[in-house]
Design a protein around this motif. Structure first.
Motif, mmCIF file in Angstrom:
data_model
loop_
_atom_site.group_PDB
_atom_site.id
_atom_site.type_symbol
_atom_site.label_atom_id
_atom_site.label_comp_id
_atom_site.label_asym_id
_atom_site.label_seq_id
_atom_site.Cartn_x
_atom_site.Cartn_y
_atom_site.Cartn_z
ATOM 1 N N MET A 239 2.903 20.007 6.533
ATOM 2 C CA MET A 239 2.152 19.855 5.288
ATOM 3 C C MET A 239 1.062 20.909 5.334
ATOM 4 S SD MET A 239 0.254 16.374 4.023
ATOM 5 C CE MET A 239 -1.498 16.765 4.004
ATOM 6 N N GLY A 240 1.421 22.145 4.995
ATOM 7 C CA GLY A 240 0.529 23.256 5.266
ATOM 8 C C GLY A 240 0.333 23.355 6.767
ATOM 9 N N PRO A 241 -0.925 23.414 7.241
ATOM 10 C CA PRO A 241 -1.173 23.487 8.676
ATOM 11 C C PRO A 241 -1.069 22.139 9.387
ATOM 12 C CG PRO A 241 -3.246 23.483 7.510
ATOM 13 C CD PRO A 241 -2.174 23.484 6.449
ATOM 14 N N VAL A 242 -0.855 21.083 8.626
ATOM 15 C CA VAL A 242 -0.852 19.727 9.178
ATOM 16 C C VAL A 242 0.572 19.360 9.575
ATOM 17 C CG1 VAL A 242 -1.355 17.305 8.711
ATOM 18 C CG2 VAL A 242 -2.824 19.094 7.747
ATOM 19 N N ARG A 243 0.707 18.753 10.749
ATOM 20 C CA ARG A 243 2.024 18.371 11.258
ATOM 21 C C ARG A 243 2.138 16.854 11.297
ATOM 22 N NH1 ARG A 243 3.234 17.407 16.637
ATOM 23 N NH2 ARG A 243 1.185 18.256 17.151
ATOM 24 N N ALA A 244 3.234 16.352 10.703
ATOM 25 C CA ALA A 244 3.545 14.924 10.757
ATOM 26 C C ALA A 244 4.784 14.741 11.618
ATOM 27 C CB ALA A 244 3.785 14.375 9.363
ATOM 28 N N GLU A 245 4.663 13.959 12.675
ATOM 29 C CA GLU A 245 5.780 13.713 13.578
ATOM 30 C C GLU A 245 6.558 12.483 13.128
ATOM 31 O OE1 GLU A 245 3.904 13.284 17.360
ATOM 32 O OE2 GLU A 245 3.707 15.462 17.658
ATOM 33 N N VAL A 246 7.878 12.529 13.318
ATOM 34 C CA VAL A 246 8.760 11.449 12.902
ATOM 35 C C VAL A 246 9.068 10.558 14.104
ATOM 36 C CG1 VAL A 246 10.992 10.865 11.871
ATOM 37 C CG2 VAL A 246 9.772 12.949 11.141
ATOM 38 N N MET A 247 8.832 9.261 13.953
ATOM 39 C CA MET A 247 9.103 8.281 14.999
ATOM 40 C C MET A 247 10.155 7.294 14.516
ATOM 41 S SD MET A 247 5.170 7.354 16.121
ATOM 42 C CE MET A 247 5.705 6.277 17.463
ATOM 43 N N TYR B 298 0.837 -1.190 0.000
ATOM 44 C CA TYR B 298 0.000 0.000 0.000
ATOM 45 C C TYR B 298 0.876 1.245 0.000
ATOM 46 C CZ TYR B 298 -4.496 -2.246 1.074
ATOM 47 O OH TYR B 298 -5.656 -2.988 1.021
ATOM 48 N N ALA B 299 0.465 2.228 -0.795
ATOM 49 C CA ALA B 299 0.871 3.613 -0.592
ATOM 50 C C ALA B 299 -0.326 4.325 0.025
ATOM 51 C CB ALA B 299 1.249 4.269 -1.915
ATOM 52 N N TYR B 300 -0.088 5.453 0.664
ATOM 53 C CA TYR B 300 -1.182 6.194 1.293
ATOM 54 C C TYR B 300 -1.116 7.659 0.885
ATOM 55 C CZ TYR B 300 -1.759 2.090 4.249
ATOM 56 O OH TYR B 300 -1.970 0.812 4.695
ATOM 57 N N LEU B 301 -2.241 8.172 0.456
ATOM 58 C CA LEU B 301 -2.386 9.595 0.182
ATOM 59 C C LEU B 301 -3.178 10.242 1.301
ATOM 60 C CD1 LEU B 301 -3.192 9.393 -3.620
ATOM 61 C CD2 LEU B 301 -1.253 10.641 -2.649
ATOM 62 N N VAL B 302 -2.687 11.368 1.785
ATOM 63 C CA VAL B 302 -3.435 12.164 2.763
ATOM 64 C C VAL B 302 -3.590 13.571 2.184
ATOM 65 C CG1 VAL B 302 -2.851 10.871 4.839
ATOM 66 C CG2 VAL B 302 -1.273 12.598 4.031
ATOM 67 N N HIS B 303 -4.800 14.086 2.298
ATOM 68 C CA HIS B 303 -5.132 15.371 1.689
ATOM 69 C C HIS B 303 -5.821 16.253 2.722
ATOM 70 C CE1 HIS B 303 -6.465 18.259 -1.362
ATOM 71 N NE2 HIS B 303 -7.683 18.177 -0.832
ATOM 72 N N THR C 245 -3.200 17.871 -6.003
ATOM 73 C CA THR C 245 -1.832 18.164 -6.421
ATOM 74 C C THR C 245 -0.875 17.678 -5.346
ATOM 75 O OG1 THR C 245 -2.522 20.111 -7.684
ATOM 76 C CG2 THR C 245 -0.196 19.982 -7.048
ATOM 77 N N LEU C 246 0.012 16.777 -5.704
ATOM 78 C CA LEU C 246 0.928 16.190 -4.725
ATOM 79 C C LEU C 246 2.067 17.145 -4.414
ATOM 80 C CD1 LEU C 246 1.437 13.498 -3.167
ATOM 81 C CD2 LEU C 246 3.065 12.930 -4.983
ATOM 82 N N GLY C 247 2.275 17.392 -3.115
ATOM 83 C CA GLY C 247 3.356 18.279 -2.704
ATOM 84 C C GLY C 247 4.439 17.617 -1.886
ATOM 85 N N HIS C 248 4.159 16.422 -1.313
ATOM 86 C CA HIS C 248 5.088 15.812 -0.360
ATOM 87 C C HIS C 248 5.143 14.301 -0.584
ATOM 88 C CE1 HIS C 248 4.513 19.573 2.066
ATOM 89 N NE2 HIS C 248 3.305 19.479 1.518
ATOM 90 N N ILE C 249 6.343 13.777 -0.635
ATOM 91 C CA ILE C 249 6.573 12.335 -0.675
ATOM 92 C C ILE C 249 7.326 11.969 0.595
ATOM 93 C CG2 ILE C 249 7.736 10.431 -1.851
ATOM 94 C CD1 ILE C 249 7.442 12.068 -4.472
ATOM 95 N N LEU C 250 6.663 11.241 1.490
ATOM 96 C CA LEU C 250 7.230 10.882 2.789
ATOM 97 C C LEU C 250 7.623 9.414 2.765
ATOM 98 C CD1 LEU C 250 4.604 12.666 5.111
ATOM 99 C CD2 LEU C 250 6.599 13.647 3.942
ATOM 100 N N ILE C 251 8.890 9.127 3.045
ATOM 101 C CA ILE C 251 9.436 7.774 2.946
ATOM 102 C C ILE C 251 9.569 7.173 4.342
ATOM 103 C CG2 ILE C 251 11.475 6.437 2.284
ATOM 104 C CD1 ILE C 251 12.024 8.578 0.152
ATOM 105 N N THR C 252 9.210 5.882 4.476
ATOM 106 C CA THR C 252 9.412 5.204 5.767
ATOM 107 C C THR C 252 10.762 4.498 5.847
ATOM 108 O OG1 THR C 252 8.315 3.132 5.058
ATOM 109 C CG2 THR C 252 6.933 4.841 6.093
#
Length: 255
Positions: A101-109, A15-20, A48-55
């Protein structure tokens, strides 16, 4: 926060996942096993895709990154410590960092174990966690590079998140994982009920790799290694949790 999640089947079982984010229009993808299915969803949704986040660095998670970046101009973000074996990064992050991601925050673990420098992306406000090949539906990744102690610690970091957090993992191994889980805990009624619902879930088009953390806590043997009755059933009463986890992982590898 109005985050829309789309699970995108790729390859044979990835799976890939898109979040908008509907407010800002920002869109991110977590992992890119291949490009075509992701581009199809982006086109269908008008995003429109702006970010590619890799695990992590395995090819079935990054194989389509170069093509997708060329097609969309999206910025690629991954672990600084693994930059030498990832596609070229526009931003390098470490555990404890966050990515906007704009106003959205993704934390790195840090969720190393399956691979060194494996990270998860946690969106706390949306209660989403993208775990790659660390915690999976009814399972966890093989320990290709890390140690059992390392993976157990990583799983505990994920397990500390709120129970309603949706765990979005990188593969659908659910059926095989379920058979193994029953071999560890055959009398677990929550597990039995979960398995009984598989056919209906698949018929409804539910992505099997997206599961609330509370459900995993109740049914996933790799999160339940500390349970006294599981230790006793394995002949390991009183053993350290990480040692019991290692035995469960050994059994799964040979299952």
């Amino acid at each position: 926060m109005a985050l829309t999640l789309r699970a995108v089947p790729c390859l044979s079982d990835n799976y890939a996942y898109l979040v908008h984010d509907t407010d800002s229009g920002e869109t991110a993808v977590i992992d890119v096993p291949e490009t075509g299915p992701i581009l199809e969803v982006l086109k269908a949704e008008g995003w429109t895709l702006g970010h590619i986040l890799i695990t992590h660095h395995h090819d079935d998670h990054i194989g389509g990154v170069a093509e997708l970046r060329a097609s969309t101009g999206a910025r690629v973000v991954g672990a600084a410590a693994d930059a030498h074996r990832l596609p070229p990064l526009d931003a390098a992050v470490s555990a404890g960092d966050s990515h906007a991601m704009g106003p959205v925050r993704a934390e790195v673990m840090d969720v190393s174990g399956h691979a060194d420098n494996h990270i998860a992306w946690h969106f706390p406000d949306a209660k989403l966690c993208f775990t790659g090949d660390s915690l999976m539906a009814l399972g966890c990744g093989r320990l290709f590079e890390g140690t059992p102690e390392q993976m157990w610690a990583s799983l505990q970091r994920i397990n500390a998140l709120p129970g309603e957090t949706l765990i979005c993992s990188g593969h659908d191994y659910t059926a095989a994982n379920a058979r193994f889980a029953l071999s560890i805990e055959p009398d677990n009624t929550a597990l039995q009920e979960r398995i009984a619902g598989f056919d209906a879930d698949r018929a409804a088009g539910k992505p099997m790799a997206v599961v609330p953390l509370d459900t995993e806590r109740a049914t996933n043997p790799f999160l339940r290694a500390a349970a006294p009755h599981i230790k006793a059933s394995l002949g390991m009463a009183g053993a350290p949790d990480a040692v019991v986890f290692a035995e469960i992982r050994r059994r799964k590898d040979a299952f």
